[in-house]
Design a protein around this motif. Structure first.
Motif, mmCIF file in Angstrom:
data_model
loop_
_atom_site.group_PDB
_atom_site.id
_atom_site.type_symbol
_atom_site.label_atom_id
_atom_site.label_comp_id
_atom_site.label_asym_id
_atom_site.label_seq_id
_atom_site.Cartn_x
_atom_site.Cartn_y
_atom_site.Cartn_z
ATOM 1 N N ALA A 20 36.863 48.428 34.215
ATOM 2 C CA ALA A 20 38.208 48.901 34.581
ATOM 3 C C ALA A 20 38.136 50.300 35.191
ATOM 4 O O ALA A 20 38.839 50.594 36.171
ATOM 5 N N ALA A 21 37.280 51.156 34.646
ATOM 6 C CA ALA A 21 37.180 52.535 35.152
ATOM 7 C C ALA A 21 36.676 52.556 36.594
ATOM 8 O O ALA A 21 37.106 53.393 37.397
ATOM 9 N N ARG A 36 39.704 51.742 38.769
ATOM 10 C CA ARG A 36 40.631 52.879 38.842
ATOM 11 C C ARG A 36 40.046 53.999 39.696
ATOM 12 O O ARG A 36 40.758 54.614 40.496
ATOM 13 N N THR A 95 42.170 55.005 43.038
ATOM 14 C CA THR A 95 42.995 56.221 43.018
ATOM 15 C C THR A 95 42.476 57.264 43.997
ATOM 16 O O THR A 95 43.239 58.110 44.448
ATOM 17 N N ALA A 114 43.743 46.978 34.886
ATOM 18 C CA ALA A 114 43.459 47.998 35.909
ATOM 19 C C ALA A 114 44.073 47.603 37.249
ATOM 20 O O ALA A 114 44.634 48.447 37.958
ATOM 21 N N CYS A 115 43.976 46.337 37.608
ATOM 22 C CA CYS A 115 44.545 45.871 38.884
ATOM 23 C C CYS A 115 46.065 46.063 38.886
ATOM 24 O O CYS A 115 46.645 46.491 39.896
ATOM 25 N N GLU A 158 47.746 48.315 37.335
ATOM 26 C CA GLU A 158 48.031 49.756 37.470
ATOM 27 C C GLU A 158 47.987 50.214 38.920
ATOM 28 O O GLU A 158 48.754 51.074 39.322
ATOM 29 N N VAL A 159 47.046 49.661 39.697
ATOM 30 C CA VAL A 159 46.825 50.189 41.056
ATOM 31 C C VAL A 159 47.378 49.260 42.143
ATOM 32 O O VAL A 159 47.164 49.498 43.322
#
Ligand code: ATP
Ligand code: HMH
Length: 270
Positions: free
Chosen positions: A63-64, A67, A71, A95-96, A98-99
């Motif tokens: 996930a990191a 991100r 970002t 994660a997907c 979030e972005v």
């Protein structure tokens, strides 16, 4: 100074033999003029004869990676390949979300379950997360016939069953479905079927007589992802992807004692 090219992200496993997985994705992005990025999900110990070991990456690290690149660098389109476990899939989904991957950013889901040697690359229990979490977020899902059987339980042997499978995969939430026909070995053509919930489009091409097709599914999905990163529509991206994989099968080469890879190196001669 050059302009920044379109940016594509592969969320996939590493193939130490360089034939499939994120290595195939990154070279296909490059061959299509797109900047490639990777979120590694697993390291496979793999060569031309098979997969002898797998080490999964911690879900938080997968996930990191997503991100970090989304970002800072930005992602115009993403694809998933080998995802290995339910925990990794759930971390990717979070994660997907979030972005914006899977909503504003197109997401191609190649539901990799096994290598072409038959070695398992996805735990059985993780199929449910594909059905309930990933397919509803997919712009396009690109299963081969073995993956169709695992996801919707249909054993495709002809064009009617290929259509039925596309309908059932669409009902699970994928906006577009591409049921690949490479495994219909009795068929002298290779026909992939595209479906958007209304219309079917058959993409038919010759079946080349070669055993060296390692990484074929990855290369097709990565080529489609590269086109989506450029802003191409799904039907045009799939049509280009089919031409791209055909030429890459024609350019495949032997490697090691087993199965060699398809190759996008032909772009250097064009
Ligand atoms: N011998 C062949 N000649 C031409 N095209 C092929 C051949 N085999 C597969 N293809 C095409 O390559 C793409 C990948 O199809 P396939 O159904 O083999 O996927 P896959 O099993 O996910 O691939 P792999 O596991 O080899 O990475 C499809 O577009 C298919 O039509
Ligand atoms: C890491 C990896 N991803 C995908 C495939 C399927 O081609 C493979 N053999 N290995």
């Amino acid at each position: 100074m050059q302009a920044t090219p379109p940016r594509a992200l592969t969320i996939a496993g590493s193939d130490s033999g360089g034939g499939a997985g994120l290595q195939a994705d990154l070279r296909t992005f490059f061959a299509n003029g797109v900047h490639g990025m990777s979120a590694v999900t697993a390291v496979t110990v793999q060569n031309s004869v098979g997969v002898s070991d797998v080490s999964e990456i911690p879900p938080s690290v997968v996930a990191a990676q997503i991100r970090a690149v989304a970002t800072d660098i930005g992602v115009d389109a993403a694809k998933t390949g080998m995802l290995a476990t339910t925990e990794i899939i759930m971390a990717i989904v979070a994660a997907c979300d979030e972005v914006g991957i899977g909503t504003s950013v197109p997401l191609v889901v190649d539901p990799v379950a096994a290598s072409m040697h038959g070695d398992q690359l996805l735990r059985d229990e993780a199929l449910e997360a594909y059905r309930t979490e990933l397919l509803p977020r997919a712009t396009l899902v690109t299963p081969n016939l073995d993956e169709v059987r695992l996801l919707v339980g249909i054993d495709v042997t002809n064009a009617d069953e290929q259509r039925q499978a596309a309908k059932e995969l669409h009902a699970l939430g994928a906006r577009w479905v591409l049921v690949k026909g490479g495994h219909m070995h009795h068929d002298p053509t290779c026909t992939d079927l595209l479906y958007d919930g209304n219309d079917f489009t058959e993409l038919t091409g010759p079946r080349y007589d070669t055993k060296h097709t390692h990484g074929g599914g990855d290369t097709l999905a990565a080529s489609i992802t590269a086109s989506l990163a450029k802003g191409t529509s799904v039907p045009d991206a799939v049509a280009h992807g089919k031409r791209f994989i055909e030429r890459s099968v024609q350019a495949s080469y032997p490697l090691g004692a087993g199965v060699g890879p398809v190759s996008p190196l032909w772009v250097l001669d064009d």
